[in-house]
Design a protein around this motif. Structure first.
Motif, PDB file in Angstrom:
ATOM      1  N   GLU A  35       0.846  -1.196   0.000  1.00  0.00           N
ATOM      2  CA  GLU A  35       0.000   0.000   0.000  1.00  0.00           C
ATOM      3  C   GLU A  35       0.880   1.243   0.000  1.00  0.00           C
ATOM      4  O   GLU A  35       1.869   1.314   0.740  1.00  0.00           O
ATOM      5  N   VAL A  36       0.509   2.218  -0.824  1.00  0.00           N
ATOM      6  CA  VAL A  36       1.308   3.432  -0.976  1.00  0.00           C
ATOM      7  C   VAL A  36       0.490   4.651  -0.576  1.00  0.00           C
ATOM      8  O   VAL A  36      -0.632   4.844  -1.040  1.00  0.00           O
ATOM      9  N   ARG A  37       1.073   5.454   0.278  1.00  0.00           N
ATOM     10  CA  ARG A  37       0.508   6.754   0.649  1.00  0.00           C
ATOM     11  C   ARG A  37       1.491   7.798   0.140  1.00  0.00           C
ATOM     12  O   ARG A  37       2.666   7.777   0.496  1.00  0.00           O
ATOM     13  N   LEU A  38       1.015   8.702  -0.725  1.00  0.00           N
ATOM     14  CA  LEU A  38       1.869   9.717  -1.331  1.00  0.00           C
ATOM     15  C   LEU A  38       1.537  11.072  -0.731  1.00  0.00           C
ATOM     16  O   LEU A  38       0.426  11.567  -0.874  1.00  0.00           O
ATOM     17  N   LEU A  39       2.494  11.650  -0.021  1.00  0.00           N
ATOM     18  CA  LEU A  39       2.323  12.959   0.588  1.00  0.00           C
ATOM     19  C   LEU A  39       2.886  14.010  -0.360  1.00  0.00           C
ATOM     20  O   LEU A  39       4.048  13.925  -0.759  1.00  0.00           O
ATOM     21  N   VAL A  40       2.045  14.968  -0.734  1.00  0.00           N
ATOM     22  CA  VAL A  40       2.425  15.991  -1.704  1.00  0.00           C
ATOM     23  C   VAL A  40       2.051  17.369  -1.179  1.00  0.00           C
ATOM     24  O   VAL A  40       1.273  17.504  -0.245  1.00  0.00           O
TER      25      VAL A  40
END
Length: 65
Positions: A35-40
């Motif tokens: 699972e990937v959480r991308l903080l931008v």
């Protein structure tokens, strides 16, 4: 397992090489079932998402710059 990727991208233009590096890392992680959480950056427009960045398995989190 979950992985968070912290970036401060203000855009996803492919001329910026780190955008391509992160895209490749995301692709590998998703293919491995992680699972990937991308903080931008909070200012990143959703309209700039393309390619792997459109994958619905990515959890997008916009953070204050």
């Amino acid at each position: 397992m979950k992985v968070g990727i912290l970036t401060m991208f203000g855009g996803l233009a492919t001329i910026y090489s780190l955008v391509n590096v992160v895209a490749e890392h995301i692709r590998m992680l998703l293919e491995a079932g992680i699972e990937v959480r991308l903080l931008v950056c909070e200012d990143l427009p959703d309209s700039e998402k393309h390619g792997i960045y459109l994958d619905p398995r990515i959890e997008w989190v916009k953070v204050c710059n």
